[in-house]
Write a protein that holds these residues in place. Structure first.
Motif, mmCIF file in Angstrom:
data_model
loop_
_atom_site.group_PDB
_atom_site.id
_atom_site.type_symbol
_atom_site.label_atom_id
_atom_site.label_comp_id
_atom_site.label_asym_id
_atom_site.label_seq_id
_atom_site.Cartn_x
_atom_site.Cartn_y
_atom_site.Cartn_z
ATOM 1 N N GLN A 1 0.623 4.086 -2.722
ATOM 2 C CA GLN A 1 0.566 5.496 -2.316
ATOM 3 C C GLN A 1 1.494 6.354 -3.167
ATOM 4 O O GLN A 1 1.105 7.424 -3.674
ATOM 5 C CB GLN A 1 0.974 5.582 -0.844
ATOM 6 C CG GLN A 1 1.419 6.940 -0.349
ATOM 7 C CD GLN A 1 2.091 6.797 0.996
ATOM 8 O OE1 GLN A 1 1.427 6.717 2.017
ATOM 9 N NE2 GLN A 1 3.425 6.735 1.009
ATOM 10 N N TYR B 1 0.818 -1.212 0.000
ATOM 11 C CA TYR B 1 0.000 0.000 0.000
ATOM 12 C C TYR B 1 0.849 1.257 0.000
ATOM 13 O O TYR B 1 0.452 2.287 -0.576
ATOM 14 C CB TYR B 1 -0.970 -0.050 1.188
ATOM 15 C CG TYR B 1 -1.866 -1.259 1.075
ATOM 16 C CD1 TYR B 1 -2.892 -1.296 0.141
ATOM 17 C CD2 TYR B 1 -1.623 -2.400 1.836
ATOM 18 C CE1 TYR B 1 -3.687 -2.427 -0.011
ATOM 19 C CE2 TYR B 1 -2.401 -3.541 1.687
ATOM 20 C CZ TYR B 1 -3.431 -3.540 0.753
ATOM 21 O OH TYR B 1 -4.202 -4.666 0.589
ATOM 22 N N GLU B 2 2.022 1.184 0.612
ATOM 23 C CA GLU B 2 2.947 2.311 0.509
ATOM 24 C C GLU B 2 3.396 2.492 -0.939
ATOM 25 O O GLU B 2 3.513 3.630 -1.431
ATOM 26 C CB GLU B 2 4.156 2.083 1.415
ATOM 27 C CG GLU B 2 3.855 2.175 2.884
ATOM 28 C CD GLU B 2 5.090 1.957 3.736
ATOM 29 O OE1 GLU B 2 5.228 2.663 4.744
ATOM 30 O OE2 GLU B 2 5.913 1.090 3.390
#
Length: 221
Positions: free
Chosen positions: A104, A100-101
């Motif tokens: 992002q 998810y980073e």
């Protein structure tokens, strides 16, 4: 369309986003043929391209070994390639919080770096009327985006999980364009030293160097 190679990449010689896909294809050792569309002739809006990409922009990737699956939007393409063909996670994360980073940063590149830098180029080089306030706005936004990256990279060698990933790779071409053409009297090594070191480390990677060399040859033609 020849299917001798696994992928067909619709791109543009000068546009930054198509080269991002070539970087990853090279990193993963995947075979591809690039079709460079002539924007002056409107080829990106022609039926041979829009049957794959209704938006009529580049890049577009067709995966011939996956039922001629076509995908567009550069960071969606990077994600597809990573999740489908980088099973060993050489240059990506497919699980955990790092996934998810990574997402992002891909969103930040697509919503922050790409549009701001792109508008900066438009108003500096192509807009019919010179509007100094618009040029200044987007140059300042470009510097702000670089500053965000510099702050993060002052604490970590890479953007996600202490390894080079598609998150890092996604920023290369627009940054190259910014420091070479968009920003006036800007020395990245002084203004954003952590970004500069990160960027130069990526340029030294064999896959990235190979694509930049091909780009240089194509630009001469």
């Amino acid at each position: 369309m020849s299917h001798g190679k696994q992928f067909t990449l619709f791109s543009h010689k000068g546009g930054p986003n198509g080269w991002k896909i070539a970087f990853l294809l090279e990193e993963l050792g995947l075979t591809y043929e690039t079709i460079f569309l002539d924007f002056q002739k409107g080829e990106q809006k022609g039926p041979e391209h829009t049957k794959y990409n209704p938006n009529g922009r580049i890049p577009t990737l067709v995966d011939h070994k996956n039922g001629d699956f076509a995908i567009w939007e550069s960071n969606a393409i990077l994600t597809y390639l990573a999740e489908t063909y980088d099973k060993e996670e050489k240059v990506s994360f497919s699980t955990g919080l790092e996934k998810y980073e990574q997402l992002q940063w891909l969103f930040f590149q697509a919503s922050g770096q790409g549009p701001y830098f792109g508008q900066g180029f438009w108003f500096k080089m192509y807009h019919a009327e010179k509007i100094p306030s618009a040029i200044e706005r987007y140059q300042n936004e470009a510097k702000r985006v670089i500053g965000v990256l510099d702050g993060v990279l002052s604490k970590s060698e890479w953007l996600v999980g202490n390894k080079y990933t598609i998150a890092d790779l996604s920023f290369i071409t627009w940054h190259y364009a910014a420091v070479n053409s968009l920003l006036d009297n800007y020395d990245c090594s002084k203004e954003a030293p952590h970004v500069d070191a990160w960027y130069k480390k990526m340029l030294a990677r064999p896959a990235i160097a190979k694509v930049f060399a091909a780009r240089a040859e194509i630009s001469k033609a």
